[in-house]
Design a protein around this motif. Structure first.
Motif: not given
Length: 359
Positions: A298-313
């Motif tokens: 779940k913590k990794q999924l939160q990181k995925v969301e943050s990364f996608a918001k910043k980079n677009g994907y």
């Protein structure tokens, strides 16, 4: 007077020594900070994917020969005269001049007639433009454990499912996955830096000659059809080898397929070789379950969301583990409502290609 002269001489020597070494020090500092930006290494840290828990019961298969059934099929007939030298003028020269060539000395790149853009034809289709940060979830190691693979197929589509080439009953499992809207890639076994792990049978090895590597690659690609491309299973050593990766990219280009670099090594050259051979590609950004606890996933999924918001994907790779399946089954249902777009890997490749063209 004598002592004053001696002191003056020693002071002079000391000043000369200091001046000389100061010049060398300044030159070293200047050289260090004047290095071009391209020489600095900013590669992201990556962690090797985990080996299979049980390899002693891996099934083996006879090599099969397939014929092209339709335009979107990626199964092709294998023979020893498929790497050919194009003539100077027409397609007639192409048909009449086939001959065996040494892959190590061949820099020719071409697509098999009828297989151009196979990755697009086999991709999950989206009828409208995709809004919001795009997230592609890839599940590796599918097919071997049929019960867990069935659980992956039940996840909200589209998931990109990477099937191991040496699993059994692959065509049926792939058909079930595609039927509910998932996208398929081939999980190609490649050589690891770790000597104590076994990627499985028909693995691509750097020590093998070009013909052997190509035969193993084609064996894997001919196990089933309907996929958009491949990603590497393990492969920390192989994906760092220019010769081996060149052979892989020539074959992917010929078949109209894409490459997803799982980035199991900091030294991977997958993206750069794909770019050189004009092969569509993407790269993994996160592994979800190196720590297989539910809290960690779940913590990794939160990181995925943050990364996608910043980079677009973002591209995240997981495995058919209990915690991963549980976390994803809950998390995927919330994505759309929170402004994210769940997409297969092909859509990210299209998005990146489009962005690059516009720039």
């Amino acid at each position: 007077m004598f002592y004053r002269v001696i002191t003056l001489i020693l002071l002079t020597v000391a000043l000369i020594f200091f001046a000389f070494h100061s010049a060398n020090l300044l030159e070293s500092v200047n050289n260090e900070f004047s290095q071009p930006e391209s020489h600095r290494n900013f590669k992201r840290e990556s962690i090797a994917s985990l080996p299979l828990d049980d390899t002693k019961n891996n099934p083996t298969f006879e090599k099969k020969i397939y014929k092209i059934k339709d335009k979107i099929s990626t199964e092709i007939k294998q023979n020893t005269t498929e790497d050919v030298k194009l003539g100077k003028s027409s397609s007639e020269d192409f048909d009449n001049s086939k001959k065996t060539r040494d892959l190590d000395n061949s820099f020719m790149i071409y697509e098999e007639p009828g297989l151009k853009d196979t990755w697009k034809k086999n991709s999950v289709q989206f009828g409208k433009s995709i809004k919001g940060p795009k997230i592609a979830i890839v599940i590796d190691d599918a097919g071997f454990d049929k019960k867990r693979t069935a659980a992956v197929i039940q996840l909200q589509p589209p998931i990109t499912i990477a099937f191991l080439t040496y699993a059994s009953d692959l065509k049926k499992q792939v058909r079930n996955a595609k039927k509910v809207g998932h996208e398929i890639i081939v999980h190609m076994a490649m050589e690891s830096e770790r000597e104590n792990v076994d990627p499985g049978p028909n693995v691509l090895l750097t020590k093998n000659d070009s013909k052997k590597i190509l035969n193993e690659l084609r064996w894997g690609l001919n196990r089933f059809n309907g996929y958009v491309g491949i990603n590497n299973h393990m492969g920390s050593r192989f994906t760092s080898d220019p010769k081996g990766m060149g052979i892989v990219m020539r074959e992917l280009k010929r078949r109209g397929l894409l490459f997803l670099d799982s980035r199991t090594s900091r030294n991977t050259i997958g993206a750069s070789v794909a770019l050189a051979y004009d092969v569509p590609y993407a790269q993994r950004d996160f592994f979800l379950d190196n720590d297989a606890s539910l809290k960690a996933v779940k913590k990794q999924l939160q990181k995925v969301e943050s990364f996608a918001k910043k980079n677009g994907y973002a591209v995240a790779i997981g495995h058919p583990k209990d915690a991963t399946l549980k976390a994803l089954s809950e998390w995927l249902k919330t994505l759309k409502g929170r402004g994210f777009a769940q997409v297969p890997i092909s859509q990210l490749v299209k998005y990146q290609t489009s962005s690059f063209s516009n720039n």
